[in-house]
Design a protein around this motif. Structure first.
Motif, PDB file in Angstrom:
ATOM      1  N   TRP A  33       0.843  -1.022   0.127  1.00  0.00           N
ATOM      2  CA  TRP A  33      -0.236  -0.222  -0.037  1.00  0.00           C
ATOM      3  C   TRP A  33       1.157   1.409  -0.306  1.00  0.00           C
ATOM      4  O   TRP A  33       1.750   1.075   0.767  1.00  0.00           O
ATOM      5  CB  TRP A  33      -0.674   0.445   1.614  1.00  0.00           C
ATOM      6  CG  TRP A  33      -2.207  -1.095   1.416  1.00  0.00           C
ATOM      7  CD1 TRP A  33      -2.234  -1.935   0.295  1.00  0.00           C
ATOM      8  CD2 TRP A  33      -2.909  -1.229   1.940  1.00  0.00           C
ATOM      9  NE1 TRP A  33      -4.012  -2.631   1.240  1.00  0.00           N
ATOM     10  CE2 TRP A  33      -3.646  -2.045   1.939  1.00  0.00           C
ATOM     11  CE3 TRP A  33      -3.142  -1.251   3.570  1.00  0.00           C
ATOM     12  CZ2 TRP A  33      -4.797  -2.978   2.906  1.00  0.00           C
ATOM     13  CZ3 TRP A  33      -3.773  -1.219   4.287  1.00  0.00           C
ATOM     14  CH2 TRP A  33      -4.799  -2.216   4.202  1.00  0.00           C
ATOM     15  N   GLU A  34       0.205   1.727  -0.910  1.00  0.00           N
ATOM     16  CA  GLU A  34       1.478   3.856  -0.567  1.00  0.00           C
ATOM     17  C   GLU A  34       0.338   4.067   0.879  1.00  0.00           C
ATOM     18  O   GLU A  34       0.149   5.086   1.137  1.00  0.00           O
ATOM     19  CB  GLU A  34       0.643   4.235  -1.938  1.00  0.00           C
ATOM     20  CG  GLU A  34       0.807   4.124  -2.989  1.00  0.00           C
ATOM     21  CD  GLU A  34       2.264   3.703  -3.333  1.00  0.00           C
ATOM     22  OE1 GLU A  34       2.668   5.559  -2.728  1.00  0.00           O
ATOM     23  OE2 GLU A  34       2.798   3.190  -4.212  1.00  0.00           O
ATOM     24  N   TYR A  62      -5.264   4.304   5.533  1.00  0.00           N
ATOM     25  CA  TYR A  62      -4.778   4.149   4.181  1.00  0.00           C
ATOM     26  C   TYR A  62      -6.693   4.383   3.771  1.00  0.00           C
ATOM     27  O   TYR A  62      -6.478   4.870   2.400  1.00  0.00           O
ATOM     28  CB  TYR A  62      -4.809   2.516   4.191  1.00  0.00           C
ATOM     29  CG  TYR A  62      -4.973   2.427   2.417  1.00  0.00           C
ATOM     30  CD1 TYR A  62      -3.597   2.321   1.854  1.00  0.00           C
ATOM     31  CD2 TYR A  62      -5.579   1.172   1.994  1.00  0.00           C
ATOM     32  CE1 TYR A  62      -4.051   2.042   0.155  1.00  0.00           C
ATOM     33  CE2 TYR A  62      -5.961   1.183   0.537  1.00  0.00           C
ATOM     34  CZ  TYR A  62      -4.759   1.279  -0.268  1.00  0.00           C
ATOM     35  OH  TYR A  62      -5.204   1.091  -1.465  1.00  0.00           O
ATOM     36  N   ASP A  63      -7.589   3.883   4.188  1.00  0.00           N
ATOM     37  CA  ASP A  63      -8.944   4.311   4.162  1.00  0.00           C
ATOM     38  C   ASP A  63      -8.923   6.119   3.170  1.00  0.00           C
ATOM     39  O   ASP A  63      -8.952   6.513   2.298  1.00  0.00           O
ATOM     40  CB  ASP A  63      -9.905   4.049   5.046  1.00  0.00           C
ATOM     41  CG  ASP A  63     -10.027   2.597   4.416  1.00  0.00           C
ATOM     42  OD1 ASP A  63      -9.681   2.169   3.676  1.00  0.00           O
ATOM     43  OD2 ASP A  63     -10.957   1.863   5.255  1.00  0.00           O
ATOM     44  N   GLU A  64      -8.349   6.577   4.085  1.00  0.00           N
ATOM     45  CA  GLU A  64      -7.960   8.148   4.404  1.00  0.00           C
ATOM     46  C   GLU A  64      -7.507   8.981   2.325  1.00  0.00           C
ATOM     47  O   GLU A  64      -8.142   9.746   2.460  1.00  0.00           O
ATOM     48  CB  GLU A  64      -7.832   9.050   5.277  1.00  0.00           C
ATOM     49  CG  GLU A  64      -7.403  10.228   5.660  1.00  0.00           C
ATOM     50  CD  GLU A  64      -8.553  11.205   5.761  1.00  0.00           C
ATOM     51  OE1 GLU A  64      -9.172  12.095   4.395  1.00  0.00           O
ATOM     52  OE2 GLU A  64      -9.894  10.428   6.403  1.00  0.00           O
ATOM     53  N   GLU A  65      -6.332   7.845   3.248  1.00  0.00           N
ATOM     54  CA  GLU A  65      -5.631   8.219   1.823  1.00  0.00           C
ATOM     55  C   GLU A  65      -6.054   8.278   0.488  1.00  0.00           C
ATOM     56  O   GLU A  65      -5.884   9.030  -0.662  1.00  0.00           O
ATOM     57  CB  GLU A  65      -4.024   7.822   2.134  1.00  0.00           C
ATOM     58  CG  GLU A  65      -3.438   8.590   2.977  1.00  0.00           C
ATOM     59  CD  GLU A  65      -2.119   9.265   2.778  1.00  0.00           C
ATOM     60  OE1 GLU A  65      -2.156   9.595   2.139  1.00  0.00           O
ATOM     61  OE2 GLU A  65      -2.689  10.511   3.138  1.00  0.00           O
ATOM     62  N   GLN A  66      -6.561   6.821   0.071  1.00  0.00           N
ATOM     63  CA  GLN A  66      -7.573   6.200  -0.696  1.00  0.00           C
ATOM     64  C   GLN A  66      -8.757   7.579  -0.997  1.00  0.00           C
ATOM     65  O   GLN A  66      -9.441   7.465  -1.616  1.00  0.00           O
ATOM     66  CB  GLN A  66      -7.743   5.045  -0.952  1.00  0.00           C
ATOM     67  CG  GLN A  66      -6.752   4.200  -0.749  1.00  0.00           C
ATOM     68  CD  GLN A  66      -5.877   4.676  -2.092  1.00  0.00           C
ATOM     69  OE1 GLN A  66      -6.081   4.386  -2.552  1.00  0.00           O
ATOM     70  NE2 GLN A  66      -4.537   5.197  -1.650  1.00  0.00           N
ATOM     71  N   GLY A  67      -9.244   8.376  -0.185  1.00  0.00           N
ATOM     72  CA  GLY A  67     -10.727   8.705  -0.171  1.00  0.00           C
ATOM     73  C   GLY A  67     -11.789   8.453  -0.156  1.00  0.00           C
ATOM     74  O   GLY A  67     -13.060   8.369  -0.894  1.00  0.00           O
ATOM     75  N   GLU A  68     -11.805   6.697   0.880  1.00  0.00           N
ATOM     76  CA  GLU A  68     -12.974   6.102   1.176  1.00  0.00           C
ATOM     77  C   GLU A  68     -12.532   6.228   2.940  1.00  0.00           C
ATOM     78  O   GLU A  68     -12.213   6.462   3.675  1.00  0.00           O
ATOM     79  CB  GLU A  68     -12.375   4.842   0.580  1.00  0.00           C
ATOM     80  CG  GLU A  68     -12.392   5.463  -0.618  1.00  0.00           C
ATOM     81  CD  GLU A  68     -11.707   3.303  -0.754  1.00  0.00           C
ATOM     82  OE1 GLU A  68     -11.599   2.783  -0.125  1.00  0.00           O
ATOM     83  OE2 GLU A  68     -12.080   2.770  -2.257  1.00  0.00           O
ATOM     84  N   GLN A 110     -14.788   3.184   5.762  1.00  0.00           N
ATOM     85  CA  GLN A 110     -15.881   2.502   5.560  1.00  0.00           C
ATOM     86  C   GLN A 110     -16.770   2.746   7.006  1.00  0.00           C
ATOM     87  O   GLN A 110     -16.242   3.338   7.978  1.00  0.00           O
ATOM     88  CB  GLN A 110     -15.009   1.182   5.515  1.00  0.00           C
ATOM     89  CG  GLN A 110     -13.996   1.064   4.612  1.00  0.00           C
ATOM     90  CD  GLN A 110     -13.165  -0.494   4.756  1.00  0.00           C
ATOM     91  OE1 GLN A 110     -14.002  -1.530   5.097  1.00  0.00           O
ATOM     92  NE2 GLN A 110     -12.495  -1.367   3.738  1.00  0.00           N
ATOM     93  N   SER A 113     -17.120   7.402  -0.767  1.00  0.00           N
ATOM     94  CA  SER A 113     -16.291   8.249  -1.237  1.00  0.00           C
ATOM     95  C   SER A 113     -16.449   8.830  -0.774  1.00  0.00           C
ATOM     96  O   SER A 113     -17.064   9.684  -0.396  1.00  0.00           O
ATOM     97  CB  SER A 113     -16.814   8.015  -2.707  1.00  0.00           C
ATOM     98  OG  SER A 113     -16.326   7.163  -3.667  1.00  0.00           O
TER      99      SER A 113
END
Length: 82
Positions: free
Chosen positions: A10-11, A66-72, A74, A81
């Motif tokens: 992951w980035e 990671y979710d925040e970095e992806q703009g998501e 859960q 989004s």
């Protein structure tokens, strides 16, 4: 943890953008907040007294990063989004 799957693929943000706190609060194992371009992960020493619990909680909060970095975001298994 960043060297282990799935995190190593992951980035993830640079560690300079992540602040870690330890708290005595008993209302949660850990929390994640993104504020002012800074990721804040807090782990409760009252709830996480064993190494395994600390790792599980940290891994959970890293998924939030990671979710925040992806703009998501859960919520209850659904992806939204931001």
């Amino acid at each position: 943890l960043c060297q282990m799957k799935p995190f190593n693929h992951w980035e993830m943000p640079n560690t300079a953008c992540i602040k870690f706190n330890v708290t005595s609060e008993e209302d949660a194992y850990g929390t994640y907040i993104f504020d002012d371009d800074m990721h804040l992960i807090t782990i409760s020493k009252a709830k996480c007294s064993h190494f395994e619990t600390i790792l599980k909680t940290l891994a959970h909060e890293m998924i939030q990063v990671y979710d925040e970095e992806q703009g998501e975001v859960q919520f209850r298994g659904k992806v939204f989004s931001v």
